[in-house]
Design a protein around this motif. Structure first.
Motif, short mmCIF file in Angstrom:
data_model
loop_
_atom_site.label_atom_id
_atom_site.label_comp_id
_atom_site.label_asym_id
_atom_site.label_seq_id
_atom_site.Cartn_x
_atom_site.Cartn_y
_atom_site.Cartn_z
N GLN A 1 121.62 0.05 60.17
CA GLN A 1 120.83 1.26 59.88
C GLN A 1 119.57 1.31 60.74
O GLN A 1 119.23 2.37 61.27
CB GLN A 1 120.47 1.31 58.40
CG GLN A 1 121.66 1.61 57.52
CD GLN A 1 121.36 1.45 56.03
OE1 GLN A 1 120.33 0.93 55.65
NE2 GLN A 1 122.30 1.89 55.21
N LYS A 2 118.92 0.19 60.89
CA LYS A 2 117.71 0.13 61.71
C LYS A 2 118.05 0.46 63.17
O LYS A 2 117.35 1.24 63.83
CB LYS A 2 117.06 -1.25 61.60
CG LYS A 2 115.78 -1.38 62.40
CD LYS A 2 115.18 -2.77 62.27
CE LYS A 2 113.93 -2.86 63.14
NZ LYS A 2 113.42 -4.22 63.22
N GLU B 1 121.62 -3.38 56.82
CA GLU B 1 120.23 -3.03 57.13
C GLU B 1 119.99 -3.05 58.64
O GLU B 1 119.32 -2.16 59.18
CB GLU B 1 119.27 -3.99 56.43
CG GLU B 1 119.18 -3.78 54.94
CD GLU B 1 118.36 -4.87 54.24
OE1 GLU B 1 117.73 -5.72 54.92
OE2 GLU B 1 118.37 -4.88 52.99
N GLY B 2 120.52 -4.04 59.32
CA GLY B 2 120.37 -4.11 60.78
C GLY B 2 121.03 -2.94 61.48
O GLY B 2 120.49 -2.37 62.42
N ALA C 1 118.75 4.16 63.56
CA ALA C 1 117.53 4.95 63.45
C ALA C 1 116.71 4.88 64.73
O ALA C 1 116.00 5.83 65.08
CB ALA C 1 116.68 4.46 62.27
N GLU C 2 116.84 3.77 65.48
CA GLU C 2 116.09 3.60 66.72
C GLU C 2 116.78 4.21 67.92
O GLU C 2 116.17 4.38 68.97
CB GLU C 2 115.86 2.10 66.99
CG GLU C 2 114.96 1.45 65.97
CD GLU C 2 114.90 -0.08 66.12
OE1 GLU C 2 115.63 -0.63 66.97
OE2 GLU C 2 114.13 -0.71 65.38
N PHE D 1 122.31 -7.75 65.47
CA PHE D 1 121.98 -7.68 64.05
C PHE D 1 123.05 -8.32 63.18
O PHE D 1 122.81 -8.62 62.01
CB PHE D 1 121.71 -6.23 63.61
CG PHE D 1 122.90 -5.32 63.69
CD1 PHE D 1 123.84 -5.29 62.67
CD2 PHE D 1 123.07 -4.48 64.78
CE1 PHE D 1 124.94 -4.44 62.74
CE2 PHE D 1 124.16 -3.63 64.86
CZ PHE D 1 125.10 -3.61 63.84
#
Length: 160
Positions: free
Chosen positions: A151-152, A148-149, A155-156, A116
């Motif tokens: 955080q994504k 953003e990457g 979250a995964e 990311f």
């Protein structure tokens, strides 16, 4: 006649240079030559056939290393049961260098992947216990895109 001033940072050196301790510095030098195309700059032999100091070049950077000397409190990661340090290596072709390192005896710790933050990236552990992250920058990312990457990705991640 006065002597010219001595440079505080010697020619060809950078401000920061890794200095590794290895259980078998001679074998480590050969591994770094095969895996990372290191070139010899100098080797200073020590007592008992050990290497007291070696200076190699990998790309545009220096790498110093030496054998373990327990009598001087110098231990490598194998003796210490690991190391919290990872050496980061930027190269033109991360996949090729990663595969060459594994073929030379490194252990794959993280497979090569597009990240990311914009790098093609993977991690290996060399036969002497040192971790190497190997990367090629493949795309420029803004700080916001990187956040953003991250955080994504978090979250995964499955809960542990």
């Amino acid at each position: 006649m006065s002597k010219p001033a001595v440079k505080a940072i010697p020619e060809g050196m950078h401000s920061l240079t890794p200095h590794l301790v290895c259980a078998d510095a001679a074998a480590a030098i050969e591994f770094y030559k095969k895996a990372f195309h290191a070139t010899d700059a100098s080797v200073l032999p020590g007592p008992g056939g050990k290497i007291m100091h070696a200076h190699l070049r990998i790309g545009d950077s220096s790498l110093m290393l030496m054998d373990e000397y327990p009598e001087f409190c110098s231990f490598g990661p194998k003796s210490l049961k690991g190391s919290p340090v990872t050496i980061h290596l930027y190269v033109e072709n991360a996949d090729a260098v990663y595969n060459r390192a594994v073929a030379a005896g490194a252990i794959a710790k993280m497979p090569m992947e597009d990240t990311f933050w914009g790098d093609r990236y993977g991690v290996v552990e060399d036969p002497f216990g040192h971790s190497w992250s190997i990367a090629t920058h493949i795309r420029d990312m803004s700080p916001e895109e990187i956040r953003e990457g991250a955080q994504k990705m978090c979250a995964e991640e499955p809960a542990k």
